[in-house]
Each structure stands twice: as C-alpha cells, then as structure tokens.
Design a protein around this motif. Sequence first.
Motif, PDB file in Angstrom:
ATOM      1  N   CYS A  16       0.816  -1.210   0.000  1.00  0.00           N
ATOM      2  CA  CYS A  16       0.000   0.000   0.000  1.00  0.00           C
ATOM      3  C   CYS A  16       0.847   1.257   0.000  1.00  0.00           C
ATOM      4  O   CYS A  16       0.891   2.007   0.972  1.00  0.00           O
ATOM      5  CB  CYS A  16      -0.945  -0.002   1.204  1.00  0.00           C
ATOM      6  SG  CYS A  16      -2.237  -1.239   1.063  1.00  0.00           S
ATOM      7  N   PRO A  51     -11.271   3.472  -7.064  1.00  0.00           N
ATOM      8  CA  PRO A  51     -11.112   2.029  -6.862  1.00  0.00           C
ATOM      9  C   PRO A  51     -10.682   1.355  -8.155  1.00  0.00           C
ATOM     10  O   PRO A  51     -10.894   1.896  -9.253  1.00  0.00           O
ATOM     11  CB  PRO A  51     -12.527   1.583  -6.472  1.00  0.00           C
ATOM     12  CG  PRO A  51     -13.411   2.531  -7.215  1.00  0.00           C
ATOM     13  CD  PRO A  51     -12.677   3.859  -7.244  1.00  0.00           C
ATOM     14  N   PRO A  68     -13.945  -4.819  -4.964  1.00  0.00           N
ATOM     15  CA  PRO A  68     -13.072  -5.054  -3.800  1.00  0.00           C
ATOM     16  C   PRO A  68     -13.473  -4.186  -2.621  1.00  0.00           C
ATOM     17  O   PRO A  68     -13.938  -3.060  -2.798  1.00  0.00           O
ATOM     18  CB  PRO A  68     -11.688  -4.681  -4.329  1.00  0.00           C
ATOM     19  CG  PRO A  68     -11.950  -3.688  -5.410  1.00  0.00           C
ATOM     20  CD  PRO A  68     -13.236  -4.115  -6.053  1.00  0.00           C
ATOM     21  N   THR A  70     -11.105  -3.812  -0.100  1.00  0.00           N
ATOM     22  CA  THR A  70      -9.801  -3.304   0.330  1.00  0.00           C
ATOM     23  C   THR A  70      -8.917  -3.199  -0.907  1.00  0.00           C
ATOM     24  O   THR A  70      -8.902  -4.120  -1.722  1.00  0.00           O
ATOM     25  CB  THR A  70      -9.162  -4.250   1.365  1.00  0.00           C
ATOM     26  OG1 THR A  70      -9.977  -4.297   2.534  1.00  0.00           O
ATOM     27  CG2 THR A  70      -7.760  -3.793   1.745  1.00  0.00           C
ATOM     28  N   TYR A  71      -8.190  -2.079  -1.035  1.00  0.00           N
ATOM     29  CA  TYR A  71      -7.336  -1.935  -2.220  1.00  0.00           C
ATOM     30  C   TYR A  71      -6.342  -0.805  -2.053  1.00  0.00           C
ATOM     31  O   TYR A  71      -6.536   0.121  -1.247  1.00  0.00           O
ATOM     32  CB  TYR A  71      -8.178  -1.684  -3.479  1.00  0.00           C
ATOM     33  CG  TYR A  71      -9.190  -0.562  -3.377  1.00  0.00           C
ATOM     34  CD1 TYR A  71      -8.843   0.760  -3.630  1.00  0.00           C
ATOM     35  CD2 TYR A  71     -10.503  -0.840  -3.024  1.00  0.00           C
ATOM     36  CE1 TYR A  71      -9.776   1.781  -3.535  1.00  0.00           C
ATOM     37  CE2 TYR A  71     -11.441   0.171  -2.920  1.00  0.00           C
ATOM     38  CZ  TYR A  71     -11.078   1.478  -3.183  1.00  0.00           C
ATOM     39  OH  TYR A  71     -12.000   2.483  -3.084  1.00  0.00           O
ATOM     40  N   CYS A  72      -5.240  -0.892  -2.808  1.00  0.00           N
ATOM     41  CA  CYS A  72      -4.307   0.196  -3.042  1.00  0.00           C
ATOM     42  C   CYS A  72      -4.202   0.322  -4.556  1.00  0.00           C
ATOM     43  O   CYS A  72      -3.723  -0.594  -5.233  1.00  0.00           O
ATOM     44  CB  CYS A  72      -2.930  -0.110  -2.449  1.00  0.00           C
ATOM     45  SG  CYS A  72      -2.824   0.151  -0.676  1.00  0.00           S
ATOM     46  N   TYR A  73      -4.657   1.451  -5.072  1.00  0.00           N
ATOM     47  CA  TYR A  73      -4.791   1.595  -6.516  1.00  0.00           C
ATOM     48  C   TYR A  73      -4.862   3.073  -6.863  1.00  0.00           C
ATOM     49  O   TYR A  73      -5.522   3.855  -6.157  1.00  0.00           O
ATOM     50  CB  TYR A  73      -6.067   0.874  -6.983  1.00  0.00           C
ATOM     51  CG  TYR A  73      -6.344   0.972  -8.475  1.00  0.00           C
ATOM     52  CD1 TYR A  73      -5.700   0.130  -9.373  1.00  0.00           C
ATOM     53  CD2 TYR A  73      -7.257   1.895  -8.963  1.00  0.00           C
ATOM     54  CE1 TYR A  73      -5.950   0.204 -10.737  1.00  0.00           C
ATOM     55  CE2 TYR A  73      -7.520   1.969 -10.328  1.00  0.00           C
ATOM     56  CZ  TYR A  73      -6.870   1.124 -11.210  1.00  0.00           C
ATOM     57  OH  TYR A  73      -7.122   1.193 -12.554  1.00  0.00           O
ATOM     58  N   CYS A  77      -5.245   4.286  -0.946  1.00  0.00           N
ATOM     59  CA  CYS A  77      -5.531   2.991  -0.342  1.00  0.00           C
ATOM     60  C   CYS A  77      -6.800   3.058   0.501  1.00  0.00           C
ATOM     61  O   CYS A  77      -7.079   4.068   1.144  1.00  0.00           O
ATOM     62  CB  CYS A  77      -4.370   2.537   0.550  1.00  0.00           C
ATOM     63  SG  CYS A  77      -2.836   2.200  -0.345  1.00  0.00           S
ATOM     64  N   GLN A 162      -2.349  -8.767  -6.263  1.00  0.00           N
ATOM     65  CA  GLN A 162      -1.368  -7.735  -5.951  1.00  0.00           C
ATOM     66  C   GLN A 162      -0.252  -7.717  -6.980  1.00  0.00           C
ATOM     67  O   GLN A 162      -0.004  -8.694  -7.688  1.00  0.00           O
ATOM     68  CB  GLN A 162      -0.787  -7.920  -4.543  1.00  0.00           C
ATOM     69  CG  GLN A 162       0.191  -9.066  -4.416  1.00  0.00           C
ATOM     70  CD  GLN A 162       0.911  -9.084  -3.085  1.00  0.00           C
ATOM     71  OE1 GLN A 162       1.262 -10.134  -2.597  1.00  0.00           O
ATOM     72  NE2 GLN A 162       1.129  -7.939  -2.487  1.00  0.00           N
ATOM     73  N   ASP A 166      -2.741  -3.523  -4.740  1.00  0.00           N
ATOM     74  CA  ASP A 166      -3.481  -4.733  -4.405  1.00  0.00           C
ATOM     75  C   ASP A 166      -4.975  -4.469  -4.400  1.00  0.00           C
ATOM     76  O   ASP A 166      -5.425  -3.323  -4.393  1.00  0.00           O
ATOM     77  CB  ASP A 166      -3.033  -5.309  -3.050  1.00  0.00           C
ATOM     78  CG  ASP A 166      -3.144  -4.318  -1.911  1.00  0.00           C
ATOM     79  OD1 ASP A 166      -4.201  -3.687  -1.768  1.00  0.00           O
ATOM     80  OD2 ASP A 166      -2.173  -4.171  -1.149  1.00  0.00           O
ATOM     81  N   MET A 167      -5.749  -5.535  -4.423  1.00  0.00           N
ATOM     82  CA  MET A 167      -7.199  -5.467  -4.298  1.00  0.00           C
ATOM     83  C   MET A 167      -7.695  -6.776  -3.694  1.00  0.00           C
ATOM     84  O   MET A 167      -7.182  -7.854  -4.008  1.00  0.00           O
ATOM     85  CB  MET A 167      -7.870  -5.189  -5.646  1.00  0.00           C
ATOM     86  CG  MET A 167      -7.564  -6.186  -6.740  1.00  0.00           C
ATOM     87  SD  MET A 167      -8.224  -5.731  -8.374  1.00  0.00           S
ATOM     88  CE  MET A 167      -9.980  -5.956  -8.125  1.00  0.00           C
TER      89      MET A 167
END
Length: 310
Positions: A16, A51, A68, A70-73, A77, A162, A166-167
């Motif tokens: 993240c 997202p 998703p 939860t994600y970092c995109y 995050c 990831q 990640d997602m």
Amino acid sequence: MRALPILLLLALLTACGQPSVTAQESPTATPSEPSSTSTSGEEGGPGGIEPPPPFRVWHDGRELVLHPHTYCYGGGCVDGVNLDPPDVGSPEEIQVHVPVQEFALSVYAQELTREPRPDDPSFNATCGGRSFEVPVEDLGDGWYALRPAGPTALYDIQLFAQGGGDMIASLHWRTPFDGPAPEPSARLALIAEHDGEPDSYGLELAIDDLAQTPERVTAEITVTAGNGRSMTFAAEQTRDPCRSAGDLYFSRPDEPAKAAAALGDFPFTTTVTLTLDGRIHEATAVYPDDEIEGNEPSVALEFTPQLPGL
C-alpha cells in the motif's frame, strides 16, 4: 496456513504505497456466455479515491461482478471488510478475472464453522475453522481457475490480487467435494542477527495444517552455538480457542531465547522435539543456513517422522 482469510490477509497487505497500475481490458474470449449477471460491493471509493475495476467471477454459467472492499490503486488505499459476502453455492470450479494487468491472484480459504450473522459484526463464524491457501490455475488474459481444496465445507474465500498495488474481495463457497490438502509445515524463530551479532526477538514456534488439533502437546528446544555451548528449554503453547484447526503456536518463554543467543557465535543448531498425543517428532535446523526467505529470522523445520496431515 497462513493465517489467511481476513486475519492472514492483514499480514500480507504490504503493497500500500503509491502504486502505478493499469486497468486490464476485458478479454474478448470469456469462459462462456453467462445466463445471468449479479453485482456485489460498492462501486465507488470513499473520499474520492479511485477504486480498481471489479473482479469478475464465473460459476455455473453465471457471472458475479465483485467490487473489492480493500485496495491500493491509483495513488490511494482503502481498508475495509465485507460482512455479508455473496454466496456462489457449490460449483465444482470458479473462474476469476483480475482486471489489473500488473496484479496476480492468490486465494485463501477460511472454513466457516457456523452460519454467518452479518447483522452482528462481533459474531465470529470462522472461529476454530481451518484456513489455508487455495491453489489457482493461471488461464491467461487475467483469468484464473479455482477448484475445491481441503475438506468439503463452507468457506469464506478471499481473492487477493497484488503487484505494485493490491485489491481484495470475498465470497462464500460450499465446496462440493474434498480437494487437495496442504501439507503440514513448521517454522521456528529463535535466533536472529543484529549488526552481525547473534540476537533474539523472542520465541515463535508455529505448526500448521495438522490432520487434527492434538489434545496433548509438548515442545522442547535444544540450541547449540558454533562454539559447542548448548542449552535446552521447554516451549510454552499459546492457546487460542479461535486458532485454526490443526494449527499450534508457541510464543513463550522469551528469557531462554535471549540466553540462547548469548551462548556464542553463528551458526546455531536448533533441535525441536515435538510430542503430539504421545508420539514424538524431531526436527533440526541451522541458523542462518535454513532461514526462510521473506520470513526472517524463522528457519524451516522438517520433522521425522512426518507430521500427520489430512
């Protein structure tokens, strides 16, 4: 394994930062034409954070569009949880499309030992169930195939993609038959290296994926430094009524671990004598030679006779 589901995934969320990722075009060839399509999860991100596109999940001729939680995109995050994941029933195979080109898919299963209660966030339906990683088959073009693994059961399935970000999304799957089971594994964290000198951050002995949780367990550890000095002490099991079935964990005492690091210099030979319901299993590892890459300072343990698996 890990442990994997929500708790295990929290340990895996290391990507993240400020990811640079590219949404993957939907493939022109899909597994089949769906007879119906449904959507689960929130489409937009909180606070204006963009997202990633959703997972596409195919099963029994149907498509599930799974956003998703939860994600970092795209430079931001979001950490969340889905308390009421969609239930895909009991298909023999699930196919998942990961929509971001840089992401690769890992899948984790947590057995639900009781029916979920999404109206009560404090209710733990996974308490005491098995958890493990599910093998996936890469079909190309972002598609992956999942087939039953482990004993037949109702599982909370975590889709974890990831790679520069990640997602994560979740669903429920009642597997229709038994699948391959993970082999038992064990690791020991005792001796570490700090500025070139022996050190210890305490004791951590983990045994995962046994056939069943034994009723009587003891663990004894003998440590021998490079100069031949040695000591032996008993590890103390950390008991948790919600620990995954077939998993054991020892995290005490810390004082002998510190004393072991002061015995001398590298290498350190550690022998673990594990007694499960009266049967003795023994494993020897050397630090730093047998250190597990990515899980330092743990060393891998191979027991004789082999630990009982499913």
